[in-house]
Structure formats: structure tokens, C-alpha cells
Design an enzyme around this catalytic site. Structure first.
Site, PDB file in Angstrom:
ATOM      1  N   CYS A  16       0.850  -1.192   0.000  1.00  0.00           N
ATOM      2  CA  CYS A  16       0.000   0.000   0.000  1.00  0.00           C
ATOM      3  C   CYS A  16       0.888   1.246   0.000  1.00  0.00           C
ATOM      4  O   CYS A  16       1.815   1.300   0.801  1.00  0.00           O
ATOM      5  CB  CYS A  16      -0.890  -0.011   1.231  1.00  0.00           C
ATOM      6  SG  CYS A  16      -1.820   1.500   1.531  1.00  0.00           S
ATOM      7  N   PRO A  17       0.651   2.240  -0.822  1.00  0.00           N
ATOM      8  CA  PRO A  17      -0.485   2.404  -1.724  1.00  0.00           C
ATOM      9  C   PRO A  17      -0.183   2.035  -3.184  1.00  0.00           C
ATOM     10  O   PRO A  17      -1.012   2.275  -4.041  1.00  0.00           O
ATOM     11  CB  PRO A  17      -0.744   3.906  -1.632  1.00  0.00           C
ATOM     12  CG  PRO A  17       0.633   4.499  -1.543  1.00  0.00           C
ATOM     13  CD  PRO A  17       1.458   3.488  -0.762  1.00  0.00           C
TER      14      PRO A  17
END
Lengths: 77, 158
Positions: A16-17
Site C-alpha cells: 500500500c499504496p
């Protein structure tokens, strides 16, 4: 019959991200109706990609998990 | 689907520590990837995150943080070299977890169209010039940020 992808992105090993950001960039490069195949190992993708799909209106045609790899087929709206 | 006004996110980045620089950049870049609008107002020490001379050298504070990479007593955390050690440890953890390094996240924010606002007042106080800030940064004050935030659906401060 399986759906053919017009483009594949491999986000395995990314956290993430990045998987979501790369999914968005890849979808931007497709034409409406084309299909993106997205592969990820980040467990967060299991919930993040469906939420992203709902928010941006690009539907998920198929999703599966096999050996720690998530695979999504996403159609560009 | 009828075109709607995009959701808007207004974020304040107040701190110049490495660990506190990640959340605003991650959320803003993700927000634009979700078709939202996003702006980050870099103010006080947060201005270091977009300072050309500093953004690659942000550090983790080993003091007064029981959840720090090295949970040592504060008296030990105050010793010379501990900031370096805590920073190196956090960078190594982030790298092992495949989290993008800070410069990549900044790049993704700029490419994704996040409005990156440097606080004019902070620049005046700290003697920072526009050319000290990364290319693509806009300069503004409280009014510019609040004018943007007045139309925001999400407001966050880090």
C-alpha cells in the site's frame, strides 16, 4: 470461457499504496470496455481493490486468490 | 453514471519526521487514484517534506515515542547517534515491507495531481525560499488552504 485481458500489471511484492496507484495509472491508459488484469500479493489489496472499483465505477469482472496471489480483472467504465 | 462533483480531501502536514511524512503522502496519492481531489498544506516543520535540501534526509525521533522502532528508555534515546539508529531501523523495516520510499511517494503525489501547498508564513519564519522547495509546489497561506478546505469532504491533519 475465460475473459481475455487487454493489459496486465504485476504488483506482486508491492505494498500500500502502490498497487492501487498503479491500477489507476493502468486503467487510465485503457479505452472504455477494455479489461485490466491486476496481480498482487499485498493482503490489503483484497479489500482495497474492490473499494477502489466501487468508488471509481470501474467494475471487477473476476477476482480470485491462489497461493497468496490475488488476481483481479477490472473493466474500464 | 451521472458526473458528480469529485470528493475532496484537504490535508495538513505539520511534522517533519520521516514516520509522520508518510501518512499525508499515502492518503493524498491514494485519494487522487480514487478520483478524488486532494491538497496537502505543508506548514511548520511539515515544510521539510517538500524542501529540496531536506526531504531525502527526514529522520525518526527516538525520544518520547514508546512505539518507536527502538523502544528504549528516553534517557538512552537522548544519546548521540540514536536518531540515526532509529531512522536507519525504520527505513530498513519500510524497505523490507516493500513500502515505497518517500521520494517515490512525493513523485506519485505530483504526477497524480495532488495540490502541494507550501505555507508562506512558515517560509518567512524559517527563511525558506520558493527555489528551496520541490518543483510543482504552490505557495499559499491560511486563506488559500481554508478556501480549498471549505469545499472538502475529508479533512485530516498529521
Amino acid at each position: 470461457m475465460s475473459i481475455a485481458a487487454d493489459k496486465t500489471i504485476d504488483c506482486k511484492g508491492q505494498s500500500c499504496p502502490e498497487p492501487v496507484l498503479r491500477t489507476k495509472m493502468a486503467i487510465n491508459e485503457l479505452q472504455s470496455g477494455q479489461v485490466l488484469e491486476m496481480l498482487a500479493t499485498d493482503p490489503g489489496s483484497a479489500n482495497d481493490i474492490p473499494a477502489w472499483s466501487k468508488r471509481t465505477g470501474n467494475p471487477i469482472l473476476e477476482s480470485s486468490q491462489n497461493g497468496g496471489v490475488w488476481r483481479f480483472l477490472i473493466k474500464k467504465a | 453514471m451521472a458526473p458528480e462533483k469529485p470528493k475532496r480531501m484537504a490535508i495538513i502536514a505539520l511534522h517533519g519526521s520521516l514516520d509522520l511524512a508518510y501518512p499525508p503522502l499515502i492518503l493524498a496519492s491514494t485519494g487522487v487514484a480514487m478520483d478524488m481531489e486532494a491538497a496537502i498544506f505543508f506548514t511548520f516543520y511539515g515544510l521539510d517534506i517538500i524542501n529540496k535540501h531536506k526531504y531525502q534526509n527526514l529522520k525518526v525521533a527516538p525520544l518520547a515515542n514508546p512505539a518507536a522502532p527502538m523502544p528504549v528508555p528516553n534517557i538512552i534515546g537522548a544519546l548521540p547517534g540514536m536518531t540515526f539508529a532509529a531512522t536507519a531501523m525504520m527505513k530498513s523495516w519500510m524497505n523490507k515491507a516493500n513500502v515505497a520510499p518517500l521520494p517515490s511517494l512525493l513523485d506519485m503525489c505530483f504526477k497524480g495531481g495532488v495540490k502541494m501547498i507550501g505555507c508562506q508564513m512558515t517560509m518567512d519564519v524559517m527563511g525558506v525560499k520558493k527555489e528551496d522547495l520541490l518543483d510543482g509546489v504552490e505557495i499559499g497561506g491560511a486563506v488559500m488552504f481554508l478556501d480549498y478546505a471549505a469545499e472538502a469532504d475529508i479533512t485530516l491533519s498529521f
